[in-house]
Design an enzyme around this catalytic site. Structure first.
Site, PDB file in Angstrom:
ATOM      1  N   ASP A  61       0.826  -1.149  -0.021  1.00 21.42           N
ATOM      2  CA  ASP A  61       0.090   0.003   0.036  1.00 21.42           C
ATOM      3  C   ASP A  61       0.878   1.389   0.162  1.00 21.42           C
ATOM      4  OD1 ASP A  61      -2.675   1.221   0.256  1.00 21.42           O
ATOM      5  OD2 ASP A  61      -1.671   2.120   2.264  1.00 21.42           O
ATOM      6  N   THR A  94      -3.016   5.846  -4.447  1.00 19.67           N
ATOM      7  CA  THR A  94      -1.618   6.723  -3.994  1.00 19.67           C
ATOM      8  C   THR A  94      -0.412   6.166  -4.914  1.00 19.67           C
ATOM      9  OG1 THR A  94      -1.461   4.632  -2.339  1.00 19.67           O
ATOM     10  CG2 THR A  94      -2.747   6.830  -1.580  1.00 19.67           C
ATOM     11  N   THR A  95      -0.228   4.996  -4.815  1.00 14.52           N
ATOM     12  CA  THR A  95       1.071   4.664  -5.838  1.00 14.52           C
ATOM     13  C   THR A  95       1.033   5.239  -7.052  1.00 14.52           C
ATOM     14  OG1 THR A  95       1.258   2.432  -4.683  1.00 14.52           O
ATOM     15  CG2 THR A  95       2.366   2.635  -6.430  1.00 14.52           C
ATOM     16  N   ASP A 386      -9.171   0.724   1.364  1.00 13.32           N
ATOM     17  CA  ASP A 386      -9.160   1.298  -0.098  1.00 13.32           C
ATOM     18  C   ASP A 386     -10.467   1.015  -1.018  1.00 13.32           C
ATOM     19  OD1 ASP A 386      -6.421   1.908   0.375  1.00 13.32           O
ATOM     20  OD2 ASP A 386      -5.551   0.605  -0.919  1.00 13.32           O
TER      21      ASP A 386
END
Length: 554
Positions: A61, A94-95, A386
């Site tokens: 994550d 996010t990544t 998520d």
């Protein structure tokens, strides 16, 4: 006097200017992006973080990795903020946001070497981001909040590549059910979905409780285990004798006086229990403590009492049961009570918890996650968070995009067409922006062990032919229709990622002067002549400050 230099900074301060400052910030941003890039996609790898106390986190994550790393370089920290903003706004992507930000900086580095001014780059990037957002909205797919199949596919997409993947069908259904339960006219507040982690059993044993689970047990063994059709009181205070706010002494000169004093205390505690009973409560949840004598009287009344209940649990109990919290039992009336079909103390994996279930039109629910080990269940929890975020976003916005790198390829092609209409050197920045977006499908291919060039060529060819949903199947390497495959992402995940990444990249590119205060600048031996411009430590030396943290953690 006129030829003497004017010294403004202290002797211990360090200053990095011009190209050195820009290069330092770009390298910092790229290093952050590279640190999480291998975690992207269904075949992304996990990373193990070990802190100084020996605590271990195994995750892929993005926001968890970046927040747990000991990053103290200010430019790198700005990229971390991109991930944090993405997490707060949409809960996923996010990544992707960080990888895009790093690639924007990498593309800008090449243009800076060609003497393209940073201000020109910033302007071109802003125009490209706006055009990209418009292009995404044009290819977005409308989704109705009642379309269970697509909502479950969106939840499953967010879990893919994480520890919950084996049970994603079960969890996706639970997540959609939970989001629908707490949705109201104001949207979806996922704070009303409590995630209770229970170590023991398998992920398939996870379940959704339409109500609230409180990680406490009744205060006395003499109280009932179960209450059916329970009336529930919530007290935001104590069931104890209040202490005086000033220091006071009571001088007792006679045993009878002591007896009267104790009887008066006992009478007060009995009255508290009677007030709860007179209001009609079968169960009382108390924010503070409950005196032993009060526990005795409550047990006599057949009332289940739970103490030291967290404020977040109280808020969920109030929302689920309709109870109104009161600050004191003196204020408690029948109108303040909530209702639940059952309140019971049950055991899960060896721990006792209070279950408040069978609530009419529950607006607060609890998702029980099961897992074999603490590390496994922590990663499942992150995957579920998520998924909750993307389902919430979809229900609120009603628009999704096909996944698998399809949106990035499509808007990359659109931006190249758009670049022809942009005058001046900004055109180069728009083209660089288009190239940067292709880092997502390229990374998906690399992480799946595929040839990224072949994959990009096939994707571009499909999109040139008008297939806006063509994406990369990381398992087979084929270019497939992601819409037909049921791989979706909310529109807001992509627009937020592009906007946040652009803002961070533009901010870093516009910095041409970095001044480190004395306590940050003096962090190395004066004899070390091989240090890069700016020095090591917190502000200088490229990734000097960040390297120690990442080196120890990864």
């Amino acid at each position: 006097m006129g030829n003497q230099p004017l010294i403004v900074l202290s002797e211990d301060s360090q200053r990095t200017s011009g190209e050195d400052a820009q290069s330092m910030n770009v390298q910092a941003g790229k290093a952050v992006a590279e640190s999480v890039r291998t975690t992207l996609g269904p075949k992304g790898m996990d990373k193990m973080l070990v802190d100084s106390s020996g605590n271990v986190i195994v995750t892929n994550d993005g926001v968890t990795l970046l927040s747990e790393m000991e990053i103290d370089h200010p430019a790198a920290d700005m990229i971390v903020e991109v991930a944090e903003t993405q997490e707060e706004e949409v809960g996923d992507g996010t990544t992707s946001a960080v990888v895009v930000a790093g690639e924007l900086l990498s593309q800008a580095e090449d243009l800076l070497d060609q003497d393209i001014h940073a201000t020109t780059l910033a302007q071109g990037y802003r125009e490209a981001a706006e055009a990209a957002t418009e292009a995404l909205e044009e290819i977005a797919i409308d989704v109705d909040e009642d379309d269970t199949e697509i909502l479950e596919q969106i939840a499953a997409t967010a879990m893919t590549g994480k520890g919950a993947e084996n049970a994603k069908d079960l969890l996706s259904g639970l997540i959609v059910e939970a989001v629908r339960a707490v949705a109201d006219d104001d949207g979806v507040d996922t704070d009303n979905i409590k995630v209770e982690k229970v170590v023991g059993g398998s992920v398939e044993n996870s379940e959704l409780v339409e109500g609230v689970i409180v990680d406490k047990e009744r205060v006395s063994e003499n109280m009932p285990y179960f209450a059916e059709d329970a009336d529930i009181a919530i007290v935001d205070g104590d069931l104890e004798i209040k202490e005086t706010e000033i220091d006071a002494e009571v001088n007792v000169t006679d045993p009878d006086q002591l007896e009267q004093f104790l009887e008066q205390e006992e009478a007060q505690l009995r009255e508290m229990a009677e007030q709860v009973a007179d209001a009609g409560a079968d169960v009382v949840f108390v924010d503070g403590g409950i005196d032993d004598m009060a526990q005795h009287y409550l047990a006599q009344e057949g009332i289940i009492a739970v103490r030291r209940v967290k404020s977040s649990d109280q808020a969920q109990l109030a929302r689920a049961t309709g109870a109104t919290p009161v600050s004191s039992v003196d204020d408690l009336t029948e109108d303040d009570l909530g209702a639940a079909g059952s309140v019971a103390q049950k055991e899960i994996a060896g721990d006792q918890r209070i279950f408040v279930e069978d609530v009419d039109d529950a607006k607060a629910v609890t998702l029980i996650l099961r897992g074999g080990t603490e590390h496994v269940i922590d990663e499942i929890d992150r995957a579920v968070e998520d998924s909750l975020g993307v389902v919430r976003t979809t229900v609120e916005d009603g628009k999704v995009l096909a996944g698998g790198g399809a949106p990035e390829i499509d808007i990359s092609l659109s931006l190249r067409d758009y670049a022809d209409s942009v005058g001046g050197r900004e055109q180069l920045a728009v083209e660089a922006f288009a190239d940067a977006l292709e880092v997502i499908p390229r990374t998906l291919a690399e992480n799946a062990g595929l040839d990224p060039i072949d994959s990009l060529v096939e994707l571009r060819s499909a999109h040139d032919g008008g297939d806006t949903a063509a994406g990369l199947d990381a398992y087979t390497g084929d270019t497939i229709d992601m819409d037909a495959e049921g791989v979706y992402e909310p529109l807001r995940v992509k627009t937020q990622a592009i906007e946040s990444a652009t803002e961070a990249a533009v901010m870093l590119l516009r910095i041409d002067d970095v001044i480190a205060a004395g306590d940050l600048a003096v962090s190395h031996d004066d004899d070390d002549e091989d240090m890069p411009a700016g020095g090591p430590g917190g502000m200088g030396g490229g990734m000097g400050g960040m390297g120690g943290g990442m080196g120890g953690m990864m």
